[in-house]
Design a protein around this motif. Structure first.
Motif, short mmCIF file in Angstrom:
data_model
loop_
_atom_site.label_atom_id
_atom_site.label_comp_id
_atom_site.label_asym_id
_atom_site.label_seq_id
_atom_site.Cartn_x
_atom_site.Cartn_y
_atom_site.Cartn_z
N GLN A 424 86.78 -9.35 41.61
CA GLN A 424 87.15 -8.73 40.32
C GLN A 424 88.18 -9.60 39.60
O GLN A 424 88.13 -9.75 38.38
N LYS A 425 89.13 -10.17 40.37
CA LYS A 425 90.14 -11.03 39.73
C LYS A 425 89.49 -12.26 39.10
O LYS A 425 89.94 -12.75 38.07
N LYS A 426 88.41 -12.80 39.74
CA LYS A 426 87.72 -13.98 39.21
C LYS A 426 86.60 -13.61 38.25
O LYS A 426 85.92 -14.50 37.72
N ASN A 427 86.44 -12.27 38.03
CA ASN A 427 85.36 -11.76 37.18
C ASN A 427 83.99 -12.26 37.68
O ASN A 427 83.16 -12.78 36.94
N VAL A 428 83.77 -12.08 39.01
CA VAL A 428 82.50 -12.47 39.64
C VAL A 428 81.87 -11.22 40.23
O VAL A 428 82.57 -10.38 40.83
N HIS A 429 80.56 -11.07 40.07
CA HIS A 429 79.83 -9.88 40.53
C HIS A 429 79.10 -10.19 41.84
O HIS A 429 78.47 -11.23 41.98
N LEU A 430 79.18 -9.26 42.80
CA LEU A 430 78.55 -9.41 44.11
C LEU A 430 77.30 -8.56 44.19
O LEU A 430 77.32 -7.38 43.81
N TYR A 431 76.22 -9.12 44.75
CA TYR A 431 74.95 -8.39 44.90
C TYR A 431 74.38 -8.66 46.29
O TYR A 431 74.59 -9.72 46.89
N ILE A 432 73.61 -7.65 46.78
CA ILE A 432 72.88 -7.80 48.05
C ILE A 432 71.41 -7.57 47.75
O ILE A 432 71.03 -6.53 47.19
N ASP A 433 70.54 -8.54 48.18
CA ASP A 433 69.11 -8.45 47.92
C ASP A 433 68.38 -8.53 49.26
O ASP A 433 68.45 -9.55 49.93
N GLY A 434 67.72 -7.44 49.65
CA GLY A 434 66.95 -7.48 50.89
C GLY A 434 66.94 -6.14 51.58
O GLY A 434 67.50 -5.15 51.11
N GLU A 435 66.33 -6.14 52.75
CA GLU A 435 66.15 -4.91 53.51
C GLU A 435 67.08 -4.90 54.71
O GLU A 435 67.77 -5.88 55.01
N ARG A 436 67.07 -3.78 55.42
CA ARG A 436 67.93 -3.63 56.59
C ARG A 436 67.31 -4.42 57.74
O ARG A 436 66.15 -4.23 58.12
N LEU A 437 68.10 -5.36 58.33
CA LEU A 437 67.61 -6.21 59.42
C LEU A 437 68.52 -6.10 60.62
O LEU A 437 69.73 -5.96 60.49
N ILE A 438 67.88 -6.16 61.84
CA ILE A 438 68.64 -6.09 63.09
C ILE A 438 68.52 -7.45 63.77
O ILE A 438 67.44 -8.01 63.93
N CYS A 439 69.67 -8.00 64.20
CA CYS A 439 69.69 -9.32 64.86
C CYS A 439 70.67 -9.26 66.01
O CYS A 439 71.76 -8.69 65.87
N ARG A 440 70.28 -9.86 67.13
CA ARG A 440 71.20 -9.92 68.28
C ARG A 440 72.11 -11.12 68.10
O ARG A 440 71.69 -12.27 68.19
N THR A 441 73.38 -10.87 67.87
CA THR A 441 74.32 -11.95 67.56
C THR A 441 75.72 -11.53 67.96
O THR A 441 75.93 -10.45 68.56
#
Length: 553
Positions: A424-441
């Motif tokens: 918000q301070k840098k006036n940058v917008h965050l987005y998430i594109d995709g589905e729910r994924l499960i990974c062993r990590t």
């Protein structure tokens, strides 16, 4: 071999033919000589009987043939001769045949002519009144007969030699044919002349010995090839004339040669002065080594001479790629310099502010302000130390956490939530594109990776820019891409942005903030998790960094 048999057969035939002709002629000559003696004796007896009955008149009445008739009294005087004047003839008392006839009743003698081409055969008979009747005839000598028969004999010999040559050629071919058809790979299975059997046995033993030696040589060669081809180091063997005798694929790869240079001069691989000096020294019997610069790689060359009976017969060259080692050394020095620089800046600020406060030059109302600046610099110092520790742990493979099944989408939401205020301070917008994924990590390491990628996307973005997290299932792995539409990365800097403390724009590094270790942590973290990293960027258009991780650790 065929020619030798042919020549031997023809020569043997010619020798037998010549000896046979000579032998036959000798036999015939002897036979006809005896026949002539017998006929002369018969003729002499016949004439003696006529003389006994009719006297000398009988001789004058008969017709003359090829024989010479001589009538001699007991004192050796010639009474009659059918070919010469008896009055002019010398006394024959000392003639061999005359004396033998007087003593034995008959006599024989042979006298050669002056030219040795003819001989005269004499047969004498003693009459009742002791007179002697002699009959003689001329016969060619062997030498004269040979001279007379030269042409027909040579023609016969020539014809016979031609016939012998034809027969010898066929016989030689017939003899050699089974030998030419020998299977020398399996000499023991050939059925041929008994005389050749010992030779075939010896060949069979030699074949087995050669096959054994070849098999051993092939096995040694395969072992040598397996060893050399699996060496990361390059290996070259050269002769005393700098010609390459052997080399492995690593050597050709180091010198960037598409085809092996066997049989070529080693100087064709590199004409650098340092390389030439090492080759010259090693062929003089001295150990040599040098660090070569081949394009963008550093290669350590170690050369050792090969001696035999005290003479230099070649050299062995070992090539080791030291590029990574040197780069690490350079990075280590650069890292030390960067750490010193990064630590010095906040420590200098802290020390300076503390000294001002200590000396009482700060107003009471400004103490809080200076204390805040000291706190921020201290936090920056702590962050730097923490990031350095993280990279060291990842370098050494340390993992204080456990592997678990992680909801990647959930982690992405948490990271976006943590960075919301900064964005918000840098006036940058965050987005998430995709589905729910499960990974062993490892959740903390993955969170650190995603946080640093998004943090960089925010820092190096434009006003009203965007940072988007793309999540994608690609079968056995997942892809997490962090894309921004910020300032981008120049082409010349793309290979170095993952180095420790490396900054694209060093002049604005203080304004942007951070320790310069974010992308380095990303790189080491992805490697620790068994994933891959890919960067695409365009200046003034943005950057996309894609992390690919296996679903199962």
């Amino acid at each position: 071999m065929t020619k030798k048999i042919f020549k031997s057969t023809v020569l043997a035939s010619a020798a037998v033919l010549i000896l046979g002709v000579a032998f036959v002629m000798g036999i015939l000559y002897q036979y006809f000589g005896k026949q002539l003696n017998s006929e002369l004796e018969k003729e002499a007896r016949y004439l003696a009987y006529g003389v006994e009955q009719q006297g000398q008149e009988y001789l004058e009445q008969i017709k003359y043939g090829d024989s010479r008739i001589t009538y001699i009294d007991e004192n050796g005087n010639v009474l009659y001769d059918n070919t010469a004047d008896e009055n002019k003839m010398e006394n024959h008392k000392n003639r061999e045949e005359f004396q033998e006839a007087l003593s034995k009743g008959k006599g024989e003698a042979v006298r050669m002519s002056d030219t040795l081409s003819e001989k005269t055969v004499y047969s004498a008979i003693r009459l009742s009144d002791n007179s002697v009747l002699r009959v003689s005839s001329t016969q060619y000598s062997v030498f004269a007969l040979i001279l007379q028969l030269v042409q027909p004999v040579l023609c016969i010999i020539f014809v016979m030699l031609i016939i012998a040559g034809v027969i010898a050629s066929k016989v030689a071919s017939k003899i050699v044919e089974p030998i030419n058809e020998l299977d020398l790979e399996k000499p023991g299975e050939n059925e041929i002349y008994e005389e050749v059997a010992p030779l075939l046995g010896k060949i069979n033993r030699q074949n087995r010995q050669i096959q054994k030696q070849l098999e051993e040589a092939r096995r040694n060669q395969e072992e040598f090839s397996i060893i050399t081809e699996n060496m990361q180091e390059g290996l070259l063997v050269i002769d005393p004339y700098t010609m390459i005798l052997s080399g492995n694929s690593s050597a050709w790869r180091i010198f960037q040669v598409n085809e092996p240079g066997i049989g070529q001069s080693v100087y064709s691989l590199d004409r650098d002065e340092d390389f030439r000096k090492v080759i010259e020294h090693v062929l003089e019997g001295k150990h040599g080594n040098a660090l070569l610069r081949l394009d963008n790689e550093f290669v350590q060359l170690i050369a050792n001479p090969v001696t035999r009976d005290g003479k230099i017969v070649g050299a062995v060259l070992l090539l080791m790629n030291e590029t990574e080692k040197i780069q690490r050394e350079n990075l280590r020095r650069e890292f030390s310099a960067n750490v010193s620089h990064e630590l010095k800046t906040p420590l200098t600020s802290i020390s300076g502010f503390a000294e001002i406060i200590q000396d009482g030059f700060v107003k009471e109302e400004d103490v809080k302000k200076f204390a805040g600046r000291i706190y921020r610099e201290a936090q920056r110092l702590i962050q730097l130390v923490e990031d350095t520790i993280k990279i060291s742990q990842l370098d050494e493979g340390e993992n204080p956490y456990e592997w678990e099944n992680v909801d990647i989408y959930s982690v992405a939401r948490n990271v976006c939530g943590n960075l919301k205020e900064i964005a918000q301070k840098k006036n940058v917008h965050l987005y998430i594109d995709g589905e729910r994924l499960i990974c062993r990590t490892v959740r903390p390491i993955f969170e650190e990776i995603l946080y640093n990628l998004c943090d960089n996307g925010i820092k190096y973005n434009k006003d009203n820019g965007t940072v988007t997290i793309h999540l994608k299932d690609i079968g056995n792995a997942i892809q997490i891409s962090v894309e921004d539409n910020g300032i981008g990365i120049p082409r010349e800097d793309r290979n170095r942005v993952f180095e420790r403390f490396y900054r694209v724009d060093k002049s604005h590094s203080k304004e942007i903030g951070g320790t310069g270790l974010g992308l380095s942590i990303v790189k080491h973290g992805v490697a620790f998790l068994g994933g891959t990293l890919e960067l695409t960027s365009e200046v003034d258009s943005g950057t996309e960094i894609t992390v690919t991780l296996p679903k199962q650790a």
